[in-house]
Design a protein around this motif. Sequence first.
Motif, mmCIF file in Angstrom:
data_model
loop_
_atom_site.group_PDB
_atom_site.id
_atom_site.type_symbol
_atom_site.label_atom_id
_atom_site.label_comp_id
_atom_site.label_asym_id
_atom_site.label_seq_id
_atom_site.Cartn_x
_atom_site.Cartn_y
_atom_site.Cartn_z
ATOM 1 N N ILE A 216 58.973 79.559 45.845
ATOM 2 C CA ILE A 216 59.084 78.409 46.741
ATOM 3 C C ILE A 216 60.309 77.608 46.310
ATOM 4 O O ILE A 216 60.375 77.123 45.176
ATOM 5 C CB ILE A 216 57.810 77.534 46.705
ATOM 6 C CG1 ILE A 216 56.593 78.325 47.231
ATOM 7 C CG2 ILE A 216 58.015 76.254 47.512
ATOM 8 C CD1 ILE A 216 56.670 78.736 48.695
ATOM 9 N N ASP A 217 61.275 77.506 47.232
ATOM 10 C CA ASP A 217 62.555 76.863 46.960
ATOM 11 C C ASP A 217 62.471 75.368 47.264
ATOM 12 O O ASP A 217 61.650 74.945 48.079
ATOM 13 C CB ASP A 217 63.614 77.505 47.876
ATOM 14 C CG ASP A 217 65.022 77.370 47.335
ATOM 15 O OD1 ASP A 217 65.226 76.694 46.314
ATOM 16 O OD2 ASP A 217 65.927 77.958 47.946
ATOM 17 N N ASP A 218 63.331 74.583 46.621
ATOM 18 C CA ASP A 218 63.440 73.146 46.881
ATOM 19 C C ASP A 218 62.091 72.448 46.767
ATOM 20 O O ASP A 218 61.792 71.522 47.529
ATOM 21 C CB ASP A 218 64.010 72.875 48.292
ATOM 22 C CG ASP A 218 65.362 73.524 48.512
ATOM 23 O OD1 ASP A 218 65.978 73.963 47.525
ATOM 24 O OD2 ASP A 218 65.811 73.586 49.668
ATOM 25 N N PHE A 219 61.273 72.879 45.823
ATOM 26 C CA PHE A 219 59.933 72.296 45.733
ATOM 27 C C PHE A 219 60.014 70.799 45.468
ATOM 28 O O PHE A 219 60.806 70.333 44.651
ATOM 29 C CB PHE A 219 59.071 72.959 44.648
ATOM 30 C CG PHE A 219 57.714 72.306 44.571
ATOM 31 C CD1 PHE A 219 56.765 72.552 45.546
ATOM 32 C CD2 PHE A 219 57.426 71.373 43.576
ATOM 33 C CE1 PHE A 219 55.544 71.906 45.528
ATOM 34 C CE2 PHE A 219 56.203 70.720 43.552
ATOM 35 C CZ PHE A 219 55.257 70.991 44.526
ATOM 36 N N ALA B 113 63.994 75.256 37.130
ATOM 37 C CA ALA B 113 64.621 73.962 37.421
ATOM 38 C C ALA B 113 65.983 74.223 38.051
ATOM 39 O O ALA B 113 66.795 74.963 37.503
ATOM 40 C CB ALA B 113 64.775 73.136 36.152
ATOM 41 N N GLU B 114 66.225 73.606 39.207
ATOM 42 C CA GLU B 114 67.496 73.784 39.918
ATOM 43 C C GLU B 114 68.468 72.670 39.553
ATOM 44 O O GLU B 114 68.056 71.545 39.288
ATOM 45 C CB GLU B 114 67.291 73.672 41.433
ATOM 46 C CG GLU B 114 66.454 74.733 42.066
ATOM 47 C CD GLU B 114 66.557 74.673 43.600
ATOM 48 O OE1 GLU B 114 66.851 75.719 44.168
ATOM 49 O OE2 GLU B 114 66.345 73.612 44.199
ATOM 50 N N GLY B 115 69.745 72.972 39.596
ATOM 51 C CA GLY B 115 70.772 71.938 39.492
ATOM 52 C C GLY B 115 70.924 71.317 38.117
ATOM 53 O O GLY B 115 71.214 70.129 37.991
ATOM 54 N N ILE C 198 61.991 73.829 41.293
ATOM 55 C CA ILE C 198 61.976 72.373 41.473
ATOM 56 C C ILE C 198 63.319 71.929 42.017
ATOM 57 O O ILE C 198 64.365 72.238 41.452
ATOM 58 C CB ILE C 198 61.711 71.633 40.142
ATOM 59 C CG1 ILE C 198 60.428 72.147 39.483
ATOM 60 C CG2 ILE C 198 61.634 70.134 40.376
ATOM 61 C CD1 ILE C 198 60.153 71.491 38.145
ATOM 62 N N ASP C 199 63.279 71.203 43.122
ATOM 63 C CA ASP C 199 64.515 70.800 43.773
ATOM 64 C C ASP C 199 65.401 69.978 42.843
ATOM 65 O O ASP C 199 64.931 69.179 42.035
ATOM 66 C CB ASP C 199 64.221 69.991 45.037
ATOM 67 C CG ASP C 199 65.469 69.809 45.880
ATOM 68 O OD1 ASP C 199 65.951 70.826 46.416
ATOM 69 O OD2 ASP C 199 65.975 68.672 45.972
ATOM 70 N N ARG C 200 66.685 70.201 43.026
ATOM 71 C CA ARG C 200 67.679 69.552 42.175
ATOM 72 C C ARG C 200 67.584 68.023 42.210
ATOM 73 O O ARG C 200 67.869 67.362 41.214
ATOM 74 C CB ARG C 200 69.016 70.111 42.648
ATOM 75 C CG ARG C 200 70.170 69.289 42.653
ATOM 76 C CD ARG C 200 71.410 70.116 42.912
ATOM 77 N NE ARG C 200 72.102 69.597 44.071
ATOM 78 C CZ ARG C 200 72.419 70.313 45.116
ATOM 79 N NH1 ARG C 200 72.144 71.582 45.173
ATOM 80 N NH2 ARG C 200 73.041 69.765 46.125
HETATM 81 MG MG MG Z 1 66.846 75.210 46.157
#
Ligand code: MG
Length: 292
Positions: A179-182, A236-238, A202-204
Motif C-alpha cells: 500500500i503506497d502513500d499510506f 518509510a518513503e522520502g 508510509i507517505d513521505r
Molecule cells: Mg509513495
Amino acid sequence: QAKAAGRNAYRFYDSQYARELSDRLILENELRLALERKQFVLHYQPQLDVYSGEITGIEALLRWQHPQHGLVPPDRFIPIAEDSGLIVPIGDWVLRAACAQAHAWRVAGLLDAPMAVNLSARQFDQPDLPEQIASVLEATGLPATRLELELTESLVMREPERSSDTLSRCKALGLTIAIDDFGTGYSSLAYLRRFPIDRLKIDRSFIKDIVDEPDDAAIAQAIIAMAHSLRLNVVAEGVESDAQLSLLRQWHCGIYQGFLSSRPLPGEALTALLRGMKAAGVAELAPPPLQH
Ligand code: MG
Ligand code: C2E
Ligand code: MG
Ligand code: MG
C-alpha cells in the motif's frame, strides 16, 4: 467600475482557462504518440534495509522524455493518461520494462530483489489484470516472487470487495502487494488489514518532519508499531537525512527509500552502481550516502 473590472477578470480567467485547456489537449495528443515514439523511460530507486544498507527492493518510476520539455515527471502527465485511458497501454509498457530490467539484473548476478511497480486505478480495474501480469512474467522470465505491486489506499478503498478479490487473484500468482502513500487516504489500518496486503509504505509527508515535530514522530512511530502488530512490513518513503534514518532504526521500521541513499536513477546508472558494488565485494549501498 466594479462591474467592468469583474468582466475583465472574467475574460482573463476565460482566456487563461482556454490556454490551459489547449495545453492539455496538446499534451494528451503527444502522450498518445509517446509510446510508439519510445519516449518513456523508467528510473529506479533502491529500497534499503535500515540497519545493513543492503538493497532489499527497487521501485520503478516512470518519466517522459519529451523532445521539447525534457524529462517530464509523472505527476505532470499521469493524471492526463489516467483520464484518457492511455494509462492502460502505458502501464502495460511499464510493467514489461520493469520486469525485463529486474530479470536482466538477476541474470547478470547483480541484484536479486523484488521490483515494485506502481499501478493506477484504470489498470487495477482491468478484469484480466492477473492474467496480464502472468503473461508479462512469463514473457520476461521474472519469477512472480520478484514482483511487487504498489497501490494507494484510496484506490483499494473505492470498491473494497472487488479490490480484495483482485488482490487475492494477483497474490495467487506469488507476487507481493504494497500500500503506497499510506496515511494520506484517511483509512484505518485495521480496515486495510482485511485486504491481502504485505506491506505499507508510509507517505513521505509523514516522514518529512519526524526529527523536529514531536507529533509527526509520534504518528510515524505509532503507524510502524501498529503495522508490525498486524504482521505487515513497513517502508518509510522520502528519507533525506541521517537523523531521520536513525529514528527509523530506533522504531524498527525495516526498510527505507529516499534521496539519502539514492535518487531514482536511469537503468544504466543503477547497473553501473551495482557492478561497482559487486566488483568491490560490498553488499550495502548506504551508508555512506551517494553523491549526486
Ligand atoms: Mg509513495
Ligand atoms: P510514489 O509511488 O509515491 O513514488 C515516490 C515519489 O517520491 C517519486 O516521485 C520519487 O522520486 C519521490 N522521492 C523518493 N525519495 C524521495 C525523497 O527523499 N525526497 C523527495 N522529496 N521525494 C522523493 P516521482 O518519481 O516523481 O513519482 C511521483 C508519483 O507518480 C509516484 O509516487 C506514483 O504515484 C506516480 N508514478 C510514478 N511512476 C508510475 C507508474 O509507472 N505508474 C503509475 N500509475 N504511477 C506512477
Ligand atoms: Mg510508489
Ligand atoms: Mg505518491
